[in-house]
Design an enzyme around this catalytic site. Structure first.
Site, short mmCIF file in Angstrom:
data_model
loop_
_atom_site.label_atom_id
_atom_site.label_comp_id
_atom_site.label_asym_id
_atom_site.label_seq_id
_atom_site.Cartn_x
_atom_site.Cartn_y
_atom_site.Cartn_z
N CYS A 1 -1.63 9.34 1.33
CA CYS A 1 -2.44 8.86 2.45
C CYS A 1 -1.51 8.31 3.55
O CYS A 1 -0.33 8.11 3.31
CB CYS A 1 -3.39 7.78 1.96
SG CYS A 1 -2.55 6.46 1.07
N CYS B 1 0.62 5.39 2.61
CA CYS B 1 1.73 5.68 1.69
C CYS B 1 2.93 6.20 2.48
O CYS B 1 4.08 5.84 2.22
CB CYS B 1 1.34 6.72 0.66
SG CYS B 1 -0.29 6.49 -0.05
#
Lengths: 318, 77
Positions: free
Chosen positions: B10, B13
């Site tokens: 995501c 991240c």
């Protein structure tokens, strides 16, 4: 206490800008100033407090809290913890696996997964600031009931076989739950407020601007004709319209407030907002990594029907 | 030294990975930053909220986009 923002908007609109009362433009400007100042004040203060509370409930703790509880109690707790546990849709998969691995029943896991995005602090702040505490409270409680109810139904359907097979093989390690000092909690909360505001400020401004135009220019009772309680299709249509608006809850709520003042009934309004927050296409895509499509369809179907039902009930009572 | 970034990929991240690399550079450390996206491995660390950060096999934090400064603290400690 929130009167102060009305007074502020009075001063800016009538005295600084010198606009005359009663005009469409004046009303729109006044609405915009009052609501932006109020909402941003509430967002910063309330999200900060919520983040402090959240720092006490990391998902790892929620998980151990829910494991091995009586089924009904677990549903209620899961829905309530959904409100305070930090959740973002990209964490949905590890969270789901973590719950299932701890032996938390599937239905209870869904109660959590439904309440967490639906009853979130941004929606509650906007509802409180724009509609008042009564509607915010109604939203909070109906949201919890929807999550508990839909979770119980999913649990009763015994759909464990529609969870992706690899999920059952994953064994979770033991991580220490980090203990935070107060200084760290405050830091965490500050960062959280900044992260949320960065994501939503533009939507909030845009939503309030559109809402202001609606307030200023759309005739009273305009919507009563088309979307009033006498139109039985209004609730399902509102729910279907709400689904693609996900992640824009911040922008949608100010518009909805304006629409409600033009005759959109409470039940339809609630159903629409719940559809915006609870049913999101991106989240379904993410969850499809851990759920087979039969289970996703069932989940979406049950939540949709429950929300529509909530809409009808409120339209009927009020 | 080995730094692992736990997360399915995501935006947060990716941002954490960038911060970790920056922290390593600023401290002038010899360290490799590696992304772990496989769910089984993430869960094996006991992390339920992504992104998470692991230094030499030990979970240093999860569920938050840690800043460069915070990661520096983790690497020193």
């Amino acid at each position: 206490m929130l009167k102060i923002f009305t007074i502020l908007a009075d001063i800016i609109t009538y005295q600084w800008f010198g606009l005359e009362k009663g005009h469409h433009l004046t009303e729109a400007v006044h609405f915009f100033i009052e609501d932006t100042t109020k909402i941003f004040f509430l967002l910063v203060t309330i999200i900060f407090v919520v983040a402090i509370i959240r720092s006490f409930f990391p998902p790892e703790r929620t998980r151990s809290f829910l494991a091995g509880k009586n089924l009904f109690v677990a549903h209620v707790l899961a829905a309530a913890l959904g409100v305070v546990t930090p959740f973002c849709s990209c964490s949905a998969c590890p969270l789901f696996i973590g719950f299932v691995e701890a032996g938390i029943p599937l239905g209870v896991t869904f109660s959590f997964l439904i309440s967490s995005p639906m009853v979130n602090e941004v929606a509650l702040v906007l509802l409180f600031g724009l509609f008042g505490w009564k509607i915010a409270a109604i939203y909070l409680f109906t949201g919890l009931i929807v999550a508990i109810f839909a979770g119980i139904i999913i649990g009763k359907l015994n759909m464990e076989r529609y969870v992706a097979d690899y999920v059952w093989e994953i064994r979770m390690g033991q991580a220490e739950i980090p203990t935070m000092t107060w200084k760290e909690r405050i830091q965490y909360a500050k960062g959280y407020v900044r992260e949320i505001l960065k994501k939503i400020w533009l939507y909030v401004l845009g939503g309030i601007a559109v809402g202001a135009l609606v307030h200023g220019y759309v005739p009273e009772d305009f919507l009563l004709k088309y979307a009033g309680p006498s139109n039985p299709l209004a609730v399902p249509v509102a729910v279907i319209l709400g689904v693609p608006l996900y992640s824009n809850a911040a922008g949608v709520i100010p518009i909805v407030e304006a629409l409600m003042s033009k005759g959109l009934p409470l039940g339809t309004t609630l159903a629409f907002m719940m559809a915006v927050t609870a049913l999101s296409f991106p989240e379904m895509v993410i969850l499809s990594q851990v759920l087979k499509k039969q289970l996703i369809m069932t989940f979406v179907g049950i939540v949709t029907v429950t929300i529509i039902f909530v809409g009808y009930i409120f339209n009927f009572i009020i | 030294m080995k730094i692992e970034i736990l997360g399915p990929g995501c935006p947060r991240c990716q941002a954490l990975e960038a911060n970790a690399k920056e922290a390593v550079k600023e401290l002038g450390l010899e360290a490799e930053v590696e992304k772990v996206t496989e769910m089984g491995k993430i869960m094996a660390y006991g992390v339920m909220s992504t992104p998470g950060i692991v230094v030499d096999g030990k979970v240093k934090g999860s569920g938050k986009l840690f800043s460069v400064e915070e990661i520096k603290e983790m690497l020193k400690g």
